[in-house]
Design an enzyme around this catalytic site. Sequence first.
Site, short mmCIF file in Angstrom:
data_model
loop_
_atom_site.label_atom_id
_atom_site.label_comp_id
_atom_site.label_asym_id
_atom_site.label_seq_id
_atom_site.Cartn_x
_atom_site.Cartn_y
_atom_site.Cartn_z
N GLY A 140 0.81 -1.22 0.00
CA GLY A 140 0.00 0.00 0.00
C GLY A 140 0.84 1.26 0.00
O GLY A 140 0.50 2.26 -0.65
N ASP A 158 -7.61 0.33 5.73
CA ASP A 158 -8.12 -0.79 6.53
C ASP A 158 -6.96 -1.72 6.84
O ASP A 158 -6.89 -2.85 6.37
CB ASP A 158 -9.22 -1.51 5.73
CG ASP A 158 -9.82 -2.67 6.49
OD1 ASP A 158 -9.53 -2.79 7.70
OD2 ASP A 158 -10.56 -3.46 5.88
N1 SPD Z 1 -6.68 -5.11 16.14
C1 SPD Z 1 -7.23 -5.30 14.86
C2 SPD Z 1 -7.12 -4.13 13.96
C3 SPD Z 1 -7.46 -4.58 12.59
C4 SPD Z 1 -8.00 -3.58 11.72
N2 SPD Z 1 -8.27 -4.10 10.42
C5 SPD Z 1 -9.18 -5.17 10.40
C6 SPD Z 1 -9.41 -5.69 9.03
C7 SPD Z 1 -10.84 -5.95 8.78
N3 SPD Z 1 -11.18 -5.71 7.43
#
Ligand code: SPD
Length: 285
Positions: A140, A158
């Site tokens: 990314g 994300d």
């Molecule tokens: N502690 C977990 C943080 C994760 C954030 N991303 C989650 C991915 C879900 N699509």
Amino acid sequence: MTKNKIWIDEICKNSRYGLRGNIIAKHQSKFQEIIILETKDYGKALMLDGCWMTTDQGEKYYHECLVHPALSSLKKSSKILIIGGGDGGTARECLKYKKVHYLDLVEIDEEVVNLSKKYLANIGGTSWSDKRLNINIDDGFQWVKNTHSNYYDAIIIDCSDPSDFANKLFSLEFYTECKRILKKNGILATQSESPESFKEIHLKIYFLLKNLFKNSSTMYSFVPFYPSGIWSWTFASDTEDEFLKQNCKEINSIEKSCEIWNLKFQEGALKMMPTKLRREISTFK
Ligand code: SPD
């Protein structure tokens, strides 16, 4: 489900966040260990390198909060970029908007995409076959560096928690590049960790975005099985329009399609910064 259920815990700072079930996939990719656990009450759960990423029953608490404040506020949102999001949940929420014409999903770990398509079909839903979605297996950080200026209407980050390969996605350099490739009224949305379990990184994101963009705001809510439960999402933009105000013709159908997010929920969640954090932030001013 067979009887051979086991407990799997995410261990974070002397606390355990556990689910009991059957392992249906376990794989060591180039980047991380990937586990998919089938549980009774939370459906299938995805764990990466010992951290819960998502569960069938809990994922909407996270994905709806990450996507809708940003996308419902954009008048026009033809081109969207998701960094991470290999389970497909963020893409699914973005593709609810007809105004989204083109969606780049940039996930570093192809195995996360492959295993999610195979075992977590409820999370990606129909997004995997949606012609607007372009899946790019890439880093990314490099993707953003290699993109033309003024290109995307929204960037949605994300990512996993900070780690050897995810650290760059929490840096000033990365956010500065994101700002460069956003269009003038574009918006950045990022998961911004827990103000309780990961306060240092949460505050880092908060201040980096506040200092880089004209507008920024953080929303707090709950995600089952994430460390401490309380989680946050931060939005930032240089828009001249009213920031995070809904601006979307499809808003009624979007609200109906959601299980957690709605405009009133958002209004409340944007005011939910815990007092002790508010106090701490005010000492930095
Ligand atoms: N502690 C977990 C943080 C994760 C954030 N991303 C989650 C991915 C879900 N699509």
